[in-house]
Design a protein around this motif. Structure first.
Motif, short mmCIF file in Angstrom:
data_model
loop_
_atom_site.label_atom_id
_atom_site.label_comp_id
_atom_site.label_asym_id
_atom_site.label_seq_id
_atom_site.Cartn_x
_atom_site.Cartn_y
_atom_site.Cartn_z
N LEU A 27 -15.13 -21.50 -4.60
CA LEU A 27 -16.61 -21.91 -4.21
C LEU A 27 -17.76 -21.46 -3.37
CD1 LEU A 27 -14.68 -25.59 -3.31
CD2 LEU A 27 -15.22 -24.26 -5.09
N ASP A 28 -18.88 -21.97 -3.96
CA ASP A 28 -19.72 -21.59 -3.62
C ASP A 28 -20.86 -22.59 -2.82
OD1 ASP A 28 -21.62 -22.84 -4.93
OD2 ASP A 28 -22.48 -21.84 -6.70
N GLU A 29 -21.80 -22.44 -2.14
CA GLU A 29 -22.59 -23.14 -1.05
C GLU A 29 -22.55 -24.50 -1.62
OE1 GLU A 29 -25.62 -20.74 -3.06
OE2 GLU A 29 -23.78 -20.21 -2.01
N ARG A 30 -22.60 -24.84 -2.92
CA ARG A 30 -23.14 -25.64 -3.77
C ARG A 30 -22.27 -26.84 -4.32
NH1 ARG A 30 -25.66 -23.15 -8.99
NH2 ARG A 30 -23.67 -21.76 -8.70
N HIS A 31 -21.06 -25.82 -4.39
CA HIS A 31 -19.66 -26.91 -4.06
C HIS A 31 -19.81 -27.32 -2.63
CE1 HIS A 31 -18.39 -24.27 -7.44
NE2 HIS A 31 -18.27 -24.72 -7.95
N MET A 48 -9.61 -31.09 4.64
CA MET A 48 -8.82 -31.41 3.85
C MET A 48 -9.37 -30.42 2.84
SD MET A 48 -8.54 -35.70 3.19
CE MET A 48 -7.16 -35.41 1.57
N PRO A 49 -8.16 -29.81 2.15
CA PRO A 49 -8.88 -29.42 0.82
C PRO A 49 -9.59 -30.71 -0.75
CG PRO A 49 -6.45 -29.57 1.04
CD PRO A 49 -6.77 -30.83 2.09
N LEU A 50 -9.86 -29.53 -1.39
CA LEU A 50 -10.61 -31.03 -2.82
C LEU A 50 -9.70 -31.59 -3.19
CD1 LEU A 50 -13.38 -31.03 -3.38
CD2 LEU A 50 -12.96 -29.01 -5.13
N ALA A 51 -9.67 -32.67 -3.91
CA ALA A 51 -9.00 -33.08 -4.57
C ALA A 51 -8.70 -32.75 -5.81
CB ALA A 51 -8.76 -34.50 -4.94
N PRO A 52 -7.69 -32.34 -6.18
CA PRO A 52 -7.77 -31.84 -7.65
C PRO A 52 -8.49 -32.39 -8.94
CG PRO A 52 -5.43 -32.71 -7.20
CD PRO A 52 -6.47 -33.29 -6.02
N PHE A 53 -9.23 -33.60 -9.16
CA PHE A 53 -10.02 -34.37 -10.00
C PHE A 53 -11.23 -33.11 -9.24
CE2 PHE A 53 -13.73 -37.10 -10.48
CZ PHE A 53 -13.56 -36.71 -12.26
N PHE A 54 -12.02 -33.24 -8.22
CA PHE A 54 -13.10 -32.85 -7.52
C PHE A 54 -12.67 -30.68 -8.38
CE2 PHE A 54 -13.52 -36.65 -5.09
CZ PHE A 54 -14.57 -37.02 -6.43
N ALA A 55 -11.32 -30.37 -8.05
CA ALA A 55 -11.34 -28.93 -7.86
C ALA A 55 -11.29 -28.72 -8.89
CB ALA A 55 -9.85 -28.51 -7.46
N THR A 56 -11.19 -29.63 -10.80
CA THR A 56 -11.57 -29.15 -11.48
C THR A 56 -12.81 -28.86 -11.96
OG1 THR A 56 -9.14 -30.09 -11.72
CG2 THR A 56 -10.36 -29.65 -14.49
N LEU A 57 -14.04 -30.01 -11.94
CA LEU A 57 -14.72 -30.39 -11.89
C LEU A 57 -15.26 -29.22 -11.16
CD1 LEU A 57 -16.45 -34.04 -10.91
CD2 LEU A 57 -15.27 -32.74 -13.57
N ALA A 58 -15.37 -28.45 -10.90
CA ALA A 58 -16.10 -27.29 -9.61
C ALA A 58 -16.09 -26.32 -10.77
CB ALA A 58 -15.22 -27.18 -8.42
N HIS A 59 -15.27 -25.81 -11.94
CA HIS A 59 -16.23 -25.39 -13.06
C HIS A 59 -17.83 -25.07 -13.24
CE1 HIS A 59 -12.06 -23.69 -14.09
NE2 HIS A 59 -11.30 -24.81 -13.65
N PRO A 61 -20.74 -25.89 -11.48
CA PRO A 61 -21.50 -25.51 -9.85
C PRO A 61 -22.61 -26.97 -10.08
CG PRO A 61 -21.14 -24.06 -10.14
CD PRO A 61 -20.93 -24.89 -11.22
N GLU A 62 -23.05 -27.13 -10.95
CA GLU A 62 -24.48 -27.94 -11.51
C GLU A 62 -24.26 -28.79 -11.94
OE1 GLU A 62 -23.46 -24.86 -12.30
OE2 GLU A 62 -25.94 -23.74 -12.08
N PHE A 63 -23.36 -29.15 -12.39
CA PHE A 63 -23.15 -30.67 -12.90
C PHE A 63 -21.95 -31.18 -11.56
CE2 PHE A 63 -24.46 -29.29 -17.33
CZ PHE A 63 -24.80 -30.87 -17.54
N PHE A 64 -21.14 -30.35 -11.49
CA PHE A 64 -20.58 -31.11 -9.89
C PHE A 64 -21.08 -31.35 -9.12
CE2 PHE A 64 -18.52 -30.26 -5.34
CZ PHE A 64 -17.18 -30.96 -5.95
N ALA A 65 -22.57 -30.67 -8.37
CA ALA A 65 -23.16 -31.19 -7.66
C ALA A 65 -23.41 -32.21 -7.65
CB ALA A 65 -24.09 -30.18 -7.12
N GLY A 66 -24.39 -32.48 -9.57
CA GLY A 66 -24.84 -33.76 -9.69
C GLY A 66 -24.53 -35.43 -9.92
N TYR A 67 -23.01 -35.01 -10.38
CA TYR A 67 -22.26 -35.67 -10.43
C TYR A 67 -22.25 -37.00 -9.18
CZ TYR A 67 -17.27 -38.33 -11.37
OH TYR A 67 -16.41 -39.85 -11.41
N ILE A 68 -21.54 -35.21 -8.36
CA ILE A 68 -21.03 -36.00 -6.92
C ILE A 68 -22.10 -36.98 -6.30
CG2 ILE A 68 -20.62 -35.72 -4.65
CD1 ILE A 68 -18.61 -35.25 -6.91
N ASP A 69 -23.51 -36.45 -6.08
CA ASP A 69 -24.66 -37.09 -6.33
C ASP A 69 -24.64 -38.40 -6.28
OD1 ASP A 69 -25.69 -35.03 -4.07
OD2 ASP A 69 -27.61 -34.17 -5.60
N LEU A 70 -24.29 -38.78 -7.46
CA LEU A 70 -24.75 -40.18 -8.40
C LEU A 70 -23.90 -40.54 -8.00
CD1 LEU A 70 -26.05 -41.88 -10.39
CD2 LEU A 70 -24.88 -40.71 -12.08
#
Length: 203
Positions: A27-31, A48-59, A61-70
């Motif tokens: 993971l990088d700083e965006r994650h 606490m480790p990242l839950a599996p669903f979110f650890a998959t979305l982390a493929h 980084p840009e969409f991961f951050a946007g998804y979490i923000d929303l």
């Protein structure tokens, strides 16, 4: 619905996930910035480790951050009352046969926002007896968006009697976010968490 709750849950979660999880050293700083929002939102302890669903979305980084923000905006910054928000989320999760989404929000709201009887009636929809006017309109809005990609004039008119302009805007945005969540979790075959073992059978 066209699926049995147990069979649908098995279909979605009974096979291996379709994409591997990313480990934290990938993971990088965006994650990590997005993960901190999740930690604060859900009250997770630091480290606490990242839950599996979110650890998959982390493929992505840009969409991961946007998804979490929303998701954070929908959860803690929305102007919608808790009951309206969770009613829309649960009805959407049921309509889209999303075991992870449904089970997590049943677990979070049962005995706090909804009674067990109300959760059961969400599966029956807005025509089930016992709903108040606003509850019925919120669920019908989710049904309208599912079937016709818009909220009907009649339902909008009822919603407008109870919700202000900001809330009216946020309702279809909220539903859209959780439709996306259902698409992701179902397509990725996201495993259920230990606290959500029942999926669509959760009541």
């Amino acid at each position: 619905m066209p699926w049995d709750a147990a069979e649908r849950t098995k279909q979605v979660t009974g096979a291996r996930e379709r994409l591997p999880f990313l480990s934290e050293d990938q993971l990088d700083e965006r994650h990590f910035a997005a993960m901190e929002q999740l930690r604060v939102l859900y009250g997770y302890p630091e480290g606490m480790p990242l839950a599996p669903f979110f650890a998959t979305l982390a493929h992505s980084p840009e969409f991961f951050a946007g998804y979490i923000d929303l998701g954070v905006a929908a959860s803690i910054r929305s102007a919608l009352p808790d009951r309206v928000r969770e009613l829309a989320i649960l009805r959407t999760g049921w309509l889209y046969g999303a075991p992870y989404l449904w089970g997590e929000h049943v677990k979070a709201t049962r005995g706090k926002v909804f009674t067990p009887d109300e959760i059961e009636r969400i599966t029956e929809g807005p025509e089930a007896p016992g709903w108040g006017e606003l509850d019925r309109a919120v669920m019908q809005a989710a049904d309208d968006l599912h079937s016709d990609a818009m909220i009907s004039d009649a339902v909008w008119g009822v919603l407008a009697q109870h919700l202000d302009e900001r809330q009216l805007l946020e309702l279809p945005m909220l539903v859209g976010h959780y439709v996306l969540t259902a698409f992701l979790q179902n397509s990725l075959r996201s495993r259920l968490t230990e606290n959500n073992p029942a999926g669509l059978a959760a009541r």
